[in-house]
Write a protein that holds these residues in place. Structure first.
Motif, PDB file in Angstrom:
ATOM      1  N   PHE A  26       0.604  -1.172   0.100  1.00  0.00           N
ATOM      2  CA  PHE A  26       0.159  -0.357  -0.080  1.00  0.00           C
ATOM      3  C   PHE A  26       1.044   1.055  -0.352  1.00  0.00           C
ATOM      4  O   PHE A  26       0.674   2.035  -0.831  1.00  0.00           O
ATOM      5  CB  PHE A  26      -1.132   0.118   1.037  1.00  0.00           C
ATOM      6  N   LEU A  78      -5.955   6.404   6.484  1.00  0.00           N
ATOM      7  CA  LEU A  78      -6.230   4.869   5.652  1.00  0.00           C
ATOM      8  C   LEU A  78      -5.756   4.235   5.777  1.00  0.00           C
ATOM      9  O   LEU A  78      -6.053   2.846   5.688  1.00  0.00           O
ATOM     10  CB  LEU A  78      -6.555   4.973   3.717  1.00  0.00           C
ATOM     11  N   ALA A  81      -5.881   2.750   8.845  1.00  0.00           N
ATOM     12  CA  ALA A  81      -6.625   1.958   8.953  1.00  0.00           C
ATOM     13  C   ALA A  81      -7.650  -0.138   8.309  1.00  0.00           C
ATOM     14  O   ALA A  81      -7.598  -0.522   8.834  1.00  0.00           O
ATOM     15  CB  ALA A  81      -8.251   3.477   8.564  1.00  0.00           C
ATOM     16  N   THR A  82      -6.622   0.509   7.343  1.00  0.00           N
ATOM     17  CA  THR A  82      -6.261  -1.254   6.521  1.00  0.00           C
ATOM     18  C   THR A  82      -5.131  -1.706   7.488  1.00  0.00           C
ATOM     19  O   THR A  82      -6.045  -2.944   7.289  1.00  0.00           O
ATOM     20  CB  THR A  82      -5.535  -0.534   5.386  1.00  0.00           C
ATOM     21  N   THR A  85      -7.481  -3.207  10.264  1.00  0.00           N
ATOM     22  CA  THR A  85      -8.677  -4.242  10.619  1.00  0.00           C
ATOM     23  C   THR A  85      -8.417  -5.344   9.023  1.00  0.00           C
ATOM     24  O   THR A  85      -9.032  -6.270   9.551  1.00  0.00           O
ATOM     25  CB  THR A  85      -9.629  -3.169   9.255  1.00  0.00           C
ATOM     26  N   HIS A  86      -7.535  -4.807   8.673  1.00  0.00           N
ATOM     27  CA  HIS A  86      -7.305  -6.194   7.115  1.00  0.00           C
ATOM     28  C   HIS A  86      -5.815  -6.796   7.613  1.00  0.00           C
ATOM     29  O   HIS A  86      -4.865  -7.305   7.243  1.00  0.00           O
ATOM     30  CB  HIS A  86      -6.520  -6.311   5.884  1.00  0.00           C
ATOM     31  N   LEU A  94      -7.084  -6.586   0.282  1.00  0.00           N
ATOM     32  CA  LEU A  94      -8.359  -6.762   0.404  1.00  0.00           C
ATOM     33  C   LEU A  94      -8.630  -7.369  -0.392  1.00  0.00           C
ATOM     34  O   LEU A  94      -8.462  -6.584  -1.632  1.00  0.00           O
ATOM     35  CB  LEU A  94      -7.220  -4.618  -0.724  1.00  0.00           C
ATOM     36  N   ASN A  95      -9.285  -7.497  -0.230  1.00  0.00           N
ATOM     37  CA  ASN A  95     -10.087  -9.163  -1.625  1.00  0.00           C
ATOM     38  C   ASN A  95     -11.433  -9.380  -0.817  1.00  0.00           C
ATOM     39  O   ASN A  95     -11.887 -10.263  -1.280  1.00  0.00           O
ATOM     40  CB  ASN A  95      -9.605  -9.826  -1.988  1.00  0.00           C
ATOM     41  N   LEU A  96     -12.231  -8.283  -0.155  1.00  0.00           N
ATOM     42  CA  LEU A  96     -13.159  -8.683   0.988  1.00  0.00           C
ATOM     43  C   LEU A  96     -14.771  -8.468  -0.040  1.00  0.00           C
ATOM     44  O   LEU A  96     -15.293  -9.136   0.279  1.00  0.00           O
ATOM     45  CB  LEU A  96     -13.432  -7.279   1.526  1.00  0.00           C
ATOM     46  N   LEU A  97     -13.945  -6.963  -1.236  1.00  0.00           N
ATOM     47  CA  LEU A  97     -15.572  -7.006  -1.497  1.00  0.00           C
ATOM     48  C   LEU A  97     -15.223  -7.484  -2.905  1.00  0.00           C
ATOM     49  O   LEU A  97     -16.583  -6.490  -3.931  1.00  0.00           O
ATOM     50  CB  LEU A  97     -15.020  -5.403  -1.613  1.00  0.00           C
ATOM     51  N   GLN A  98     -15.100  -8.784  -3.332  1.00  0.00           N
ATOM     52  CA  GLN A  98     -15.178  -9.708  -4.603  1.00  0.00           C
ATOM     53  C   GLN A  98     -16.335 -10.105  -5.204  1.00  0.00           C
ATOM     54  O   GLN A  98     -17.498  -9.572  -3.785  1.00  0.00           O
ATOM     55  CB  GLN A  98     -14.202  -9.594  -4.667  1.00  0.00           C
ATOM     56  N   CYS A  99     -17.342 -10.204  -5.996  1.00  0.00           N
ATOM     57  CA  CYS A  99     -18.611 -10.840  -6.213  1.00  0.00           C
ATOM     58  C   CYS A  99     -18.304 -12.107  -5.236  1.00  0.00           C
ATOM     59  O   CYS A  99     -19.225 -12.760  -5.222  1.00  0.00           O
ATOM     60  CB  CYS A  99     -18.891 -11.127  -7.043  1.00  0.00           C
TER      61      CYS A  99
ATOM     62  N   PRO B  50     -14.495  -3.785   8.087  1.00  0.00           N
ATOM     63  CA  PRO B  50     -13.333  -4.282   7.319  1.00  0.00           C
ATOM     64  C   PRO B  50     -13.483  -3.654   5.745  1.00  0.00           C
ATOM     65  O   PRO B  50     -13.263  -3.079   4.551  1.00  0.00           O
ATOM     66  CB  PRO B  50     -13.097  -5.962   7.337  1.00  0.00           C
ATOM     67  N   ARG B  51     -15.134  -4.357   5.488  1.00  0.00           N
ATOM     68  CA  ARG B  51     -15.135  -3.757   4.333  1.00  0.00           C
ATOM     69  C   ARG B  51     -15.316  -2.276   3.819  1.00  0.00           C
ATOM     70  O   ARG B  51     -15.245  -1.960   2.299  1.00  0.00           O
ATOM     71  CB  ARG B  51     -16.659  -4.491   4.080  1.00  0.00           C
ATOM     72  N   THR B  53     -13.612  -0.229   5.218  1.00  0.00           N
ATOM     73  CA  THR B  53     -12.311   0.707   5.281  1.00  0.00           C
ATOM     74  C   THR B  53     -11.303   0.213   3.968  1.00  0.00           C
ATOM     75  O   THR B  53     -10.823   1.212   3.143  1.00  0.00           O
ATOM     76  CB  THR B  53     -11.370   0.159   6.134  1.00  0.00           C
ATOM     77  N   GLU B  54     -11.852  -0.965   3.483  1.00  0.00           N
ATOM     78  CA  GLU B  54     -11.422  -1.362   1.994  1.00  0.00           C
ATOM     79  C   GLU B  54     -12.108  -0.425   1.092  1.00  0.00           C
ATOM     80  O   GLU B  54     -11.356  -0.161   0.156  1.00  0.00           O
ATOM     81  CB  GLU B  54     -12.118  -2.744   1.691  1.00  0.00           C
ATOM     82  N   LYS B  58     -10.278   2.176  -2.003  1.00  0.00           N
ATOM     83  CA  LYS B  58      -9.838   1.755  -3.275  1.00  0.00           C
ATOM     84  C   LYS B  58     -10.716   3.227  -4.030  1.00  0.00           C
ATOM     85  O   LYS B  58     -10.000   3.561  -4.915  1.00  0.00           O
ATOM     86  CB  LYS B  58     -10.833   0.755  -3.445  1.00  0.00           C
ATOM     87  N   GLU B 117     -16.805  -2.227  -6.124  1.00  0.00           N
ATOM     88  CA  GLU B 117     -16.359  -2.664  -5.452  1.00  0.00           C
ATOM     89  C   GLU B 117     -16.605  -1.113  -4.808  1.00  0.00           C
ATOM     90  O   GLU B 117     -16.814  -2.268  -2.897  1.00  0.00           O
ATOM     91  CB  GLU B 117     -14.668  -2.545  -5.279  1.00  0.00           C
ATOM     92  N   GLN B 120     -19.711  -1.627  -2.930  1.00  0.00           N
ATOM     93  CA  GLN B 120     -20.826  -2.489  -2.343  1.00  0.00           C
ATOM     94  C   GLN B 120     -20.220  -2.271  -0.693  1.00  0.00           C
ATOM     95  O   GLN B 120     -20.490  -3.016   0.238  1.00  0.00           O
ATOM     96  CB  GLN B 120     -19.754  -4.163  -3.152  1.00  0.00           C
ATOM     97  N   GLN B 171     -25.368  -9.962 -10.671  1.00  0.00           N
ATOM     98  CA  GLN B 171     -24.940  -9.362  -9.572  1.00  0.00           C
ATOM     99  C   GLN B 171     -26.035  -9.912  -8.749  1.00  0.00           C
ATOM    100  O   GLN B 171     -26.792 -10.172  -9.480  1.00  0.00           O
ATOM    101  CB  GLN B 171     -24.393  -7.681  -9.466  1.00  0.00           C
ATOM    102  N   LYS B 176     -24.030  -3.437  -5.985  1.00  0.00           N
ATOM    103  CA  LYS B 176     -22.713  -3.607  -7.008  1.00  0.00           C
ATOM    104  C   LYS B 176     -23.954  -2.882  -8.216  1.00  0.00           C
ATOM    105  O   LYS B 176     -23.805  -2.739  -8.988  1.00  0.00           O
ATOM    106  CB  LYS B 176     -22.458  -4.751  -7.304  1.00  0.00           C
TER     107      LYS B 176
END
Lengths: 99, 348
Positions: A26, A78, A81-82, A85-86, A94-99, B50-51, B53-54, B58, B117, B120, B171, B176
């Motif tokens: 990061f 940030l 913060a990251t 949390t991560h 940083l892979n929590l928000l994938q589909c 966590p979501r 913050t992520e 981004k 993302e 989301q 989706q 999303k």
């Protein structure tokens, strides 16, 4: 394109490439962002020196510095913060928000 | 979040957009956009999950890159032409770079990857601010560039319509889907911008109204997934009537309001001798219609397999403030007959 223009353009493009292609950490992305802002600071100072001989917009680089410092502070907040949390600043996490 | 901090952030959000709207100098416009970005970052990460913050991280990267590129293009323009005036930006390489930077700001394809993302990870209210308020300042700057070469706008627009439709196919998360719908609608706006700026303004306004209405329906029932959408019939039955109509309006079906911008845009494109582009845009918006229809189907035409007698939840006396939601929902459904009056009111 004058030499000054070429100088800051190439500095900006290098920083942009670093920001776009960062893969591991990061903080390397944040450093490239700072490099971007530095090249823009030099660009604004050069513009005032070379083209604006009345120097009536000589405060532009300083305002840019203020905004860039705010952005750097936000980026570091940030990062903290990251890391809270991560648990790491590696970008693969940083892979929590994938589909 | 403590009220003084919250109100300072909301006021800064307003300040940033106002500064950009009030500026004729590229530097001041850039400052307004930066203030907007900096003000929304704490709002996005306020619940510290966590979501969130992520998503904030981004968003920060995408917006910081776009802002820096915007300023670089403005400074290059100043070096090449000596002009900082927004309306005097000539049609050169730098104005194309400015357009691309602003396109990344609002999430047009092919610079859209951060948008789904980020949406989301946010709560629905902040997602609403992200897809409505944060789009205003960059769209205003794009509107003022007054391009003569329309190729970049047509490319961005068509790509966004296709990506916005195709990306939402698979989706199930509502946020999303809303992100992809935002991308598609922004594509329609950018497509017409170089030919008829008043029509782009009309599309922006109608899109803001429709998105507000849809977000409000989701906020009312606190749904973020199609599965929880399907239980709306037990909680607020009237929403199973109004939300599908809002969704079909977003999809652009007559006789609902969402048909108005699409119809006028297709007419204008045909007048400009760009019928193939108009056809491609119209066919690509069928993709978006598919997932809007899927949402409507899940809400209205299905009943989840529960014991029907035991599914009514406790109806507590909640006080939802539905003023804005009812205004925007009514406008989203009923405004098509007023099209001539609206066209007469948009001469600029």
């Amino acid at each position: 394109m004058t030499p000054a223009h070429f100088a800051f353009s190439s500095a900006f493009m290098l920083g942009l490439a670093g920001l776009a292609f960062h893969r591991t950490h990061f903080i390397s992305a944040l450093l490239c962002l700072e490099g971007l802002m530095l090249s823009l600071f030099i660009a604004l100072s050069l513009w005032t020196e070379l083209f604006n001989l009345t120097h009536n917009s000589a405060s532009m680089p300083m305002i840019l510095l203020a905004f860039s410092a705010c952005e750097a502070g936000t980026g570091l907040a940030l990062l903290v913060a990251t890391t809270r949390t991560h648990s790491t600043n590696r970008l693969k996490n940083l892979n929590l928000l994938q589909c | 979040m403590a009220p003084p901090i919250y109100s300072a952030l909301i006021i800064s959000l307003g300040l940033g957009t106002t500064m950009t709207f009030a500026s004729t100098h590229w530097y001041l416009a850039w400052m307004g956009i930066e203030i907007n970005t900096l003000a929304i970052i704490p709002l996005m990460s306020q619940n510290h999950t966590p979501r969130a913050t992520e998503a904030t991280t981004k968003y920060f990267f995408a917006q910081a890159t776009a802002s820096a590129t915007l300023l670089f293009a403005s400074i290059s323009n100043a070096f090449l032409t000596g002009e900082w005036d927004i309306l005097q930006t000539p049609n050169t390489l730098t104005s194309s770079l400015i357009t691309l930077a602003l396109a990344m700001k609002i999430g047009l394809a092919p610079l859209h990857s951060w948008m789904p993302e980020v949406m989301q990870g946010l709560s629905l209210l902040i997602g609403l601010i992200l897809s409505t308020w944060q789009k205003l300042a960059p769209l205003y700057l794009i509107y003022q560039i007054q391009p003569t070469n329309s190729n970049i706008f047509i490319t961005l627009g068509l790509l966004s319509i296709i990506v916005g439709g195709w990306g939402g196919f698979n989706q199930v998360q509502l946020r999303k889907i809303l992100a992809y719908s935002s991308i598609a609608h922004l594509g329609w706006m950018i497509l017409i911008l170089s030919f008829s700026p008043p029509l782009a303004l009309l599309t922006i306004l109608i899109y803001l109204m429709m998105t507000f209405s849809l977000f409000s329906s989701f906020m009312l029932t606190r749904t973020t997934h199609i599965n929880s959408l399907a239980t709306t019939w037990a909680k607020i039955p009237i929403l199973t009537i109004s939300t599908p109509l809002v969704l079909l309006s977003l999809g652009g079906l007559p006789p609902l309001t969402g048909f108005m911008p699409k119809w006028l845009i297709l007419q204008e494109l045909t007048k400009q001798d760009l019928a193939p582009i108009a056809t491609l845009a119209a066919l690509s918006s069928l993709f978006s219609l598919y997932f809007y229809l899927r949402l409507s189907y899940a809400m209205t035409l299905t009943m989840p397999p529960n014991n029907p007698a035991g599914t009514l939840p406790w109806r507590l006396n909640t006080r939802h403030n539905t003023t804005m939601m009812s205004l925007t929902t009514t406008s989203t459904i009923c405004l098509l007959p007023v099209t001539p009056a609206i066209m007469a009111l948009l001469p600029f």
